[in-house]
Design a protein around this motif. Structure first.
Motif, PDB file in Angstrom:
ATOM      1  N   ALA A  95       0.829  -1.211   0.000  1.00 45.50           N
ATOM      2  CA  ALA A  95       0.000   0.000   0.000  1.00 45.50           C
ATOM      3  C   ALA A  95       0.861   1.258   0.000  1.00 45.50           C
ATOM      4  CB  ALA A  95      -0.934  -0.005   1.211  1.00 45.50           C
ATOM      5  N   GLN A  96       1.926   1.263   0.799  1.00 45.49           N
ATOM      6  CA  GLN A  96       2.786   2.438   0.879  1.00 45.49           C
ATOM      7  C   GLN A  96       3.531   2.672  -0.435  1.00 45.49           C
ATOM      8  OE1 GLN A  96       2.894   4.753   3.350  1.00 45.49           O
ATOM      9  NE2 GLN A  96       1.157   3.544   4.112  1.00 45.49           N
ATOM     10  N   ILE A  97       3.957   1.600  -1.068  1.00 45.95           N
ATOM     11  CA  ILE A  97       4.628   1.735  -2.367  1.00 45.95           C
ATOM     12  C   ILE A  97       3.685   2.356  -3.386  1.00 45.95           C
ATOM     13  CG2 ILE A  97       5.572   0.441  -4.328  1.00 45.95           C
ATOM     14  CD1 ILE A  97       6.731  -1.542  -2.298  1.00 45.95           C
ATOM     15  N   LEU A  98       2.441   1.885  -3.398  1.00 45.66           N
ATOM     16  CA  LEU A  98       1.442   2.430  -4.323  1.00 45.66           C
ATOM     17  C   LEU A  98       1.119   3.887  -3.988  1.00 45.66           C
ATOM     18  CD1 LEU A  98      -1.008  -0.614  -4.572  1.00 45.66           C
ATOM     19  CD2 LEU A  98       0.566   0.216  -6.336  1.00 45.66           C
ATOM     20  N   LYS A  99       0.996   4.187  -2.692  1.00 43.19           N
ATOM     21  CA  LYS A  99       0.677   5.555  -2.268  1.00 43.19           C
ATOM     22  C   LYS A  99       1.730   6.551  -2.778  1.00 43.19           C
ATOM     23  CE  LYS A  99      -1.884   4.795   2.067  1.00 43.19           C
ATOM     24  NZ  LYS A  99      -2.978   5.756   1.840  1.00 43.19           N
ATOM     25  N   LEU A 127      -6.334  14.438   6.254  1.00 44.70           N
ATOM     26  CA  LEU A 127      -5.087  14.316   5.516  1.00 44.70           C
ATOM     27  C   LEU A 127      -5.223  14.925   4.126  1.00 44.70           C
ATOM     28  CD1 LEU A 127      -4.290  10.646   6.564  1.00 44.70           C
ATOM     29  CD2 LEU A 127      -3.194  12.718   7.435  1.00 44.70           C
ATOM     30  N   SER A 128      -4.085  15.198   3.491  1.00 45.19           N
ATOM     31  CA  SER A 128      -4.113  15.891   2.200  1.00 45.19           C
ATOM     32  C   SER A 128      -3.524  15.087   1.044  1.00 45.19           C
ATOM     33  CB  SER A 128      -3.358  17.227   2.314  1.00 45.19           C
ATOM     34  OG  SER A 128      -3.954  18.056   3.286  1.00 45.19           O
ATOM     35  N   VAL A 129      -2.540  14.233   1.309  1.00 47.70           N
ATOM     36  CA  VAL A 129      -1.822  13.568   0.216  1.00 47.70           C
ATOM     37  C   VAL A 129      -1.804  12.047   0.393  1.00 47.70           C
ATOM     38  CG1 VAL A 129      -0.374  15.557  -0.246  1.00 47.70           C
ATOM     39  CG2 VAL A 129       0.357  13.877   1.442  1.00 47.70           C
ATOM     40  N   HIS A 130      -1.250  11.368  -0.631  1.00 46.84           N
ATOM     41  CA  HIS A 130      -1.087   9.908  -0.644  1.00 46.84           C
ATOM     42  C   HIS A 130      -2.440   9.199  -0.436  1.00 46.84           C
ATOM     43  CE1 HIS A 130       3.032  11.010  -0.634  1.00 46.84           C
ATOM     44  NE2 HIS A 130       3.130  11.243   0.661  1.00 46.84           N
ATOM     45  N   SER A 131      -3.379   9.516  -1.283  1.00 40.55           N
ATOM     46  CA  SER A 131      -4.735   9.004  -1.125  1.00 40.55           C
ATOM     47  C   SER A 131      -4.918   7.566  -1.615  1.00 40.55           C
ATOM     48  CB  SER A 131      -5.715   9.907  -1.882  1.00 40.55           C
ATOM     49  OG  SER A 131      -7.048   9.510  -1.694  1.00 40.55           O
ATOM     50  N   PHE A 132      -4.196   7.198  -2.684  1.00 36.38           N
ATOM     51  CA  PHE A 132      -4.453   5.926  -3.371  1.00 36.38           C
ATOM     52  C   PHE A 132      -3.360   4.900  -3.102  1.00 36.38           C
ATOM     53  CE2 PHE A 132      -4.038   3.132  -7.043  1.00 36.38           C
ATOM     54  CZ  PHE A 132      -5.343   2.726  -7.263  1.00 36.38           C
ATOM     55  N   PRO A 133      -3.722   3.723  -2.557  1.00 33.94           N
ATOM     56  CA  PRO A 133      -5.048   3.275  -2.101  1.00 33.94           C
ATOM     57  C   PRO A 133      -5.240   3.571  -0.602  1.00 33.94           C
ATOM     58  CG  PRO A 133      -3.560   1.425  -2.056  1.00 33.94           C
ATOM     59  CD  PRO A 133      -2.752   2.620  -2.557  1.00 33.94           C
ATOM     60  N   SER A 134      -6.368   3.159  -0.062  1.00 36.40           N
ATOM     61  CA  SER A 134      -6.656   3.356   1.362  1.00 36.40           C
ATOM     62  C   SER A 134      -5.948   2.300   2.200  1.00 36.40           C
ATOM     63  CB  SER A 134      -8.166   3.265   1.605  1.00 36.40           C
ATOM     64  OG  SER A 134      -8.448   3.119   2.977  1.00 36.40           O
ATOM     65  N   ASP A 181     -10.064   4.558  -4.022  1.00 38.70           N
ATOM     66  CA  ASP A 181      -9.011   4.262  -3.044  1.00 38.70           C
ATOM     67  C   ASP A 181      -9.398   3.072  -2.179  1.00 38.70           C
ATOM     68  OD1 ASP A 181      -7.923   6.620  -4.003  1.00 38.70           O
ATOM     69  OD2 ASP A 181      -8.570   7.812  -2.288  1.00 38.70           O
ATOM     70  N   VAL A 182     -10.650   3.086  -1.761  1.00 42.52           N
ATOM     71  CA  VAL A 182     -11.169   2.026  -0.893  1.00 42.52           C
ATOM     72  C   VAL A 182     -11.317   0.717  -1.662  1.00 42.52           C
ATOM     73  CG1 VAL A 182     -13.188   1.296   0.434  1.00 42.52           C
ATOM     74  CG2 VAL A 182     -12.314   3.623   0.674  1.00 42.52           C
ATOM     75  N   THR A 183     -11.842   0.814  -2.883  1.00 38.82           N
ATOM     76  CA  THR A 183     -12.042  -0.388  -3.703  1.00 38.82           C
ATOM     77  C   THR A 183     -10.725  -1.094  -3.981  1.00 38.82           C
ATOM     78  OG1 THR A 183     -13.992   0.607  -4.767  1.00 38.82           O
ATOM     79  CG2 THR A 183     -12.970  -1.278  -5.858  1.00 38.82           C
ATOM     80  N   VAL A 184      -9.741  -0.337  -4.446  1.00 43.99           N
ATOM     81  CA  VAL A 184      -8.434  -0.932  -4.740  1.00 43.99           C
ATOM     82  C   VAL A 184      -7.745  -1.387  -3.455  1.00 43.99           C
ATOM     83  CG1 VAL A 184      -6.129  -0.496  -5.688  1.00 43.99           C
ATOM     84  CG2 VAL A 184      -8.152   0.371  -6.872  1.00 43.99           C
ATOM     85  N   GLY A 185      -7.954  -0.656  -2.380  1.00 45.79           N
ATOM     86  CA  GLY A 185      -7.392  -1.073  -1.097  1.00 45.79           C
ATOM     87  C   GLY A 185      -7.886  -2.443  -0.683  1.00 45.79           C
ATOM     88  N   SER A 186      -9.160  -2.703  -0.916  1.00 47.31           N
ATOM     89  CA  SER A 186      -9.713  -4.022  -0.571  1.00 47.31           C
ATOM     90  C   SER A 186      -9.085  -5.110  -1.429  1.00 47.31           C
ATOM     91  CB  SER A 186     -11.236  -4.019  -0.747  1.00 47.31           C
ATOM     92  OG  SER A 186     -11.608  -3.980  -2.112  1.00 47.31           O
ATOM     93  N   VAL A 187      -8.866  -4.800  -2.703  1.00 47.39           N
ATOM     94  CA  VAL A 187      -8.244  -5.783  -3.615  1.00 47.39           C
ATOM     95  C   VAL A 187      -6.824  -6.108  -3.162  1.00 47.39           C
ATOM     96  CG1 VAL A 187      -7.442  -6.208  -5.969  1.00 47.39           C
ATOM     97  CG2 VAL A 187      -9.657  -5.100  -5.590  1.00 47.39           C
ATOM     98  N   VAL A 188      -6.068  -5.074  -2.823  1.00 43.71           N
ATOM     99  CA  VAL A 188      -4.684  -5.280  -2.344  1.00 43.71           C
ATOM    100  C   VAL A 188      -4.700  -6.135  -1.080  1.00 43.71           C
ATOM    101  CG1 VAL A 188      -2.650  -4.163  -1.370  1.00 43.71           C
ATOM    102  CG2 VAL A 188      -3.798  -3.161  -3.354  1.00 43.71           C
ATOM    103  N   GLY A 189      -5.574  -5.807  -0.152  1.00 44.26           N
ATOM    104  CA  GLY A 189      -5.638  -6.553   1.106  1.00 44.26           C
ATOM    105  C   GLY A 189      -5.978  -8.009   0.910  1.00 44.26           C
ATOM    106  N   VAL A 190      -6.971  -8.287   0.086  1.00 45.60           N
ATOM    107  CA  VAL A 190      -7.410  -9.671  -0.134  1.00 45.60           C
ATOM    108  C   VAL A 190      -6.406 -10.435  -0.992  1.00 45.60           C
ATOM    109  CG1 VAL A 190      -9.170 -11.141  -1.205  1.00 45.60           C
ATOM    110  CG2 VAL A 190      -9.857  -9.149   0.152  1.00 45.60           C
ATOM    111  N   LEU A 191      -6.018  -9.868  -2.117  1.00 45.07           N
ATOM    112  CA  LEU A 191      -5.161 -10.580  -3.071  1.00 45.07           C
ATOM    113  C   LEU A 191      -3.790 -10.921  -2.477  1.00 45.07           C
ATOM    114  CD1 LEU A 191      -4.763 -11.652  -5.941  1.00 45.07           C
ATOM    115  CD2 LEU A 191      -3.960  -9.367  -6.604  1.00 45.07           C
ATOM    116  N   ILE A 192      -3.109  -9.935  -1.931  1.00 43.55           N
ATOM    117  CA  ILE A 192      -1.768 -10.165  -1.375  1.00 43.55           C
ATOM    118  C   ILE A 192      -1.828 -11.157  -0.213  1.00 43.55           C
ATOM    119  CG2 ILE A 192       0.224  -9.119  -0.247  1.00 43.55           C
ATOM    120  CD1 ILE A 192      -0.068  -8.373  -3.169  1.00 43.55           C
TER     121      ILE A 192
END
Length: 219
Positions: A95-99, A127-134, A181-192
């Motif tokens: 997530a941090q790499i993507l952010k 917060l102001s920056v690094h929104s994608f993903p959650s 951000d939330v949708t992709v965050g869920s994908v990252v969490g589940v897939l990885i």
């Protein structure tokens, strides 16, 4: 010892099946509506009760929550603690790499000229920056997958899925993230997490009697 991805997916089926259905719905929503339309639709539905509750719900997705839970699990089962904390570490790193790679602005900045139209929860730091993903959503779904995988009663997966969805929703409600951000965050969490569990829990060392005990519980 699991037999690979199919075994992991079967064990988390009560979380994974509704997740796939909701993910498909999210993709359809994203195709039909713009970022602004989705954001203001969510932001337009608020109440004093939700304003008081959502900040607590969002903390479920904090890394500190997973770390604390992992420390508790060490007392009873090293394997469970290891799977939870390593899944968190891998997904959080991703997530941090993507952010930092995308470096997307959060709603506060993106809608900087429309702040008077936005409902913000009083006294909440936005917060102001690094929104994608959650990141909170990544953590909530990753932890949900691991706990469902480890639970004796797999039906708890449905409850954990609901909790993870609520964390994701809280990130939008609090104007910390966008829908995508939330949708992709869920994908990252589940897939990885599924990939990691499929790999690491096939190793003999982690399924040994020594790893299936804890500081307070001997195998």
């Amino acid at each position: 010892m699991n037999a690979g991805a199919k075994d992991v997916l079967y064990k988390i089926r009560y979380l994974f099946i509704p997740y796939i259905l909701i993910l498909c719905a999210c993709l359809i929503i994203k195709l039909l509506f713009t970022r602004s339309e989705i954001y203001f639709a969510v932001n337009g539905i608020h109440s004093d009760f939700a304003d008081s509750v959502e900040p607590y719900i969002t903390h479920i997705g904090d890394g500190l929550t997973v770390i604390a839970l992992s420390i508790i699990l060490v007392l009873f089962n090293y394997r469970a603690a290891f799977l939870l904390i390593t899944s968190y570490a891998l997904t959080a790193l991703t997530a941090q790499i993507l952010k930092y790679s995308f470096d997307m602005p959060r709603p506060k900045v993106y809608f900087g000229n429309q702040l008077d139209k936005i409902h913000f929860v009083k006294d909440l730091y936005i917060l102001s920056v690094h929104s994608f993903p959650s990141g909170h959503t990544v953590t909530a779904f990753s932890a949900g997958v691991v706990i469902t995988y480890l639970a004796k009663n797999k039906a708890w997966g449905a409850v954990l899925f609901f909790v993870a969805v609520m964390v994701g929703y809280s990130r939008m409600y609090l104007s910390q993230h966008f829908f995508e951000d939330v949708t992709v965050g869920s994908v990252v969490g589940v897939l990885i997490t599924v990939i990691w569990l499929s790999y690491i829990d096939r190793k003999k060392f982690i399924n040994s009697p020594r790893w299936n005990q804890g500081l307070l519980k001997r195998a």
